[in-house]
Design a protein around this motif. Sequence first.
Motif, PDB file in Angstrom:
ATOM      1  N   LEU A 101       0.594  -1.396   0.106  1.00  0.00           N
ATOM      2  CA  LEU A 101      -0.006  -0.113  -0.113  1.00  0.00           C
ATOM      3  C   LEU A 101       0.687   1.195  -0.053  1.00  0.00           C
ATOM      4  O   LEU A 101       0.250   2.342  -0.122  1.00  0.00           O
ATOM      5  N   GLY A 102       2.270   1.200  -0.064  1.00  0.00           N
ATOM      6  CA  GLY A 102       2.956   2.294  -0.180  1.00  0.00           C
ATOM      7  C   GLY A 102       3.408   2.658   1.139  1.00  0.00           C
ATOM      8  O   GLY A 102       2.897   2.323   2.278  1.00  0.00           O
ATOM      9  N   PRO A 103       4.389   3.848   1.208  1.00  0.00           N
ATOM     10  CA  PRO A 103       4.778   4.150   2.508  1.00  0.00           C
ATOM     11  C   PRO A 103       3.669   4.851   3.397  1.00  0.00           C
ATOM     12  O   PRO A 103       2.786   5.509   2.933  1.00  0.00           O
ATOM     13  N   PRO A 111      -3.960   1.660   4.794  1.00  0.00           N
ATOM     14  CA  PRO A 111      -3.329   2.644   3.845  1.00  0.00           C
ATOM     15  C   PRO A 111      -3.157   3.928   4.891  1.00  0.00           C
ATOM     16  O   PRO A 111      -3.997   4.264   5.729  1.00  0.00           O
ATOM     17  N   ALA A 112      -2.085   4.692   4.372  1.00  0.00           N
ATOM     18  CA  ALA A 112      -1.759   5.986   5.056  1.00  0.00           C
ATOM     19  C   ALA A 112      -2.718   6.809   4.760  1.00  0.00           C
ATOM     20  O   ALA A 112      -3.344   6.800   3.619  1.00  0.00           O
ATOM     21  N   THR A 113      -3.442   7.763   5.718  1.00  0.00           N
ATOM     22  CA  THR A 113      -4.535   8.606   5.500  1.00  0.00           C
ATOM     23  C   THR A 113      -3.676   9.967   5.050  1.00  0.00           C
ATOM     24  O   THR A 113      -2.820  10.449   5.508  1.00  0.00           O
ATOM     25  N   GLY A 129      -1.374  16.391   1.325  1.00  0.00           N
ATOM     26  CA  GLY A 129      -1.240  14.731   0.955  1.00  0.00           C
ATOM     27  C   GLY A 129      -0.114  13.945   2.007  1.00  0.00           C
ATOM     28  O   GLY A 129       0.139  12.811   1.682  1.00  0.00           O
ATOM     29  N   LYS A 130       0.447  14.873   2.724  1.00  0.00           N
ATOM     30  CA  LYS A 130       1.306  14.173   3.674  1.00  0.00           C
ATOM     31  C   LYS A 130       0.813  13.286   4.744  1.00  0.00           C
ATOM     32  O   LYS A 130      -0.202  13.769   5.395  1.00  0.00           O
TER      33      LYS A 130
END
Length: 91
Positions: free
Chosen positions: A63-65, A81-83, A89-90
């Motif tokens: 799902l990415g960093p 996933p990162a919120t 978008g950080k």
Amino acid sequence: MTARTNWAMGLLACVALFAVHALVDDQANEAQNMADELAVAQQLAAVQAGIDALAQQICNTELGPGTRVLWTVDGDLVCRPATLTAEGGKP
């Protein structure tokens, strides 16, 4: 002293010697057991850290960093996933 007294004193000395030896031996065994438990706890912590690092790598690949690693009560890995925030978008 009579022979009977000598035998009794000898027997009493043997019993005392065995009692002291058992007491010292129990203390040594307890110290060794505590040292063994500490070593196992340290090994377990190192293994758990390795598992957590691999889980993070798996989730990052999927799902990415910034992906959060979660574990269910059954021990299953769940990747969240990162919120995204309103700040570009950080996570």
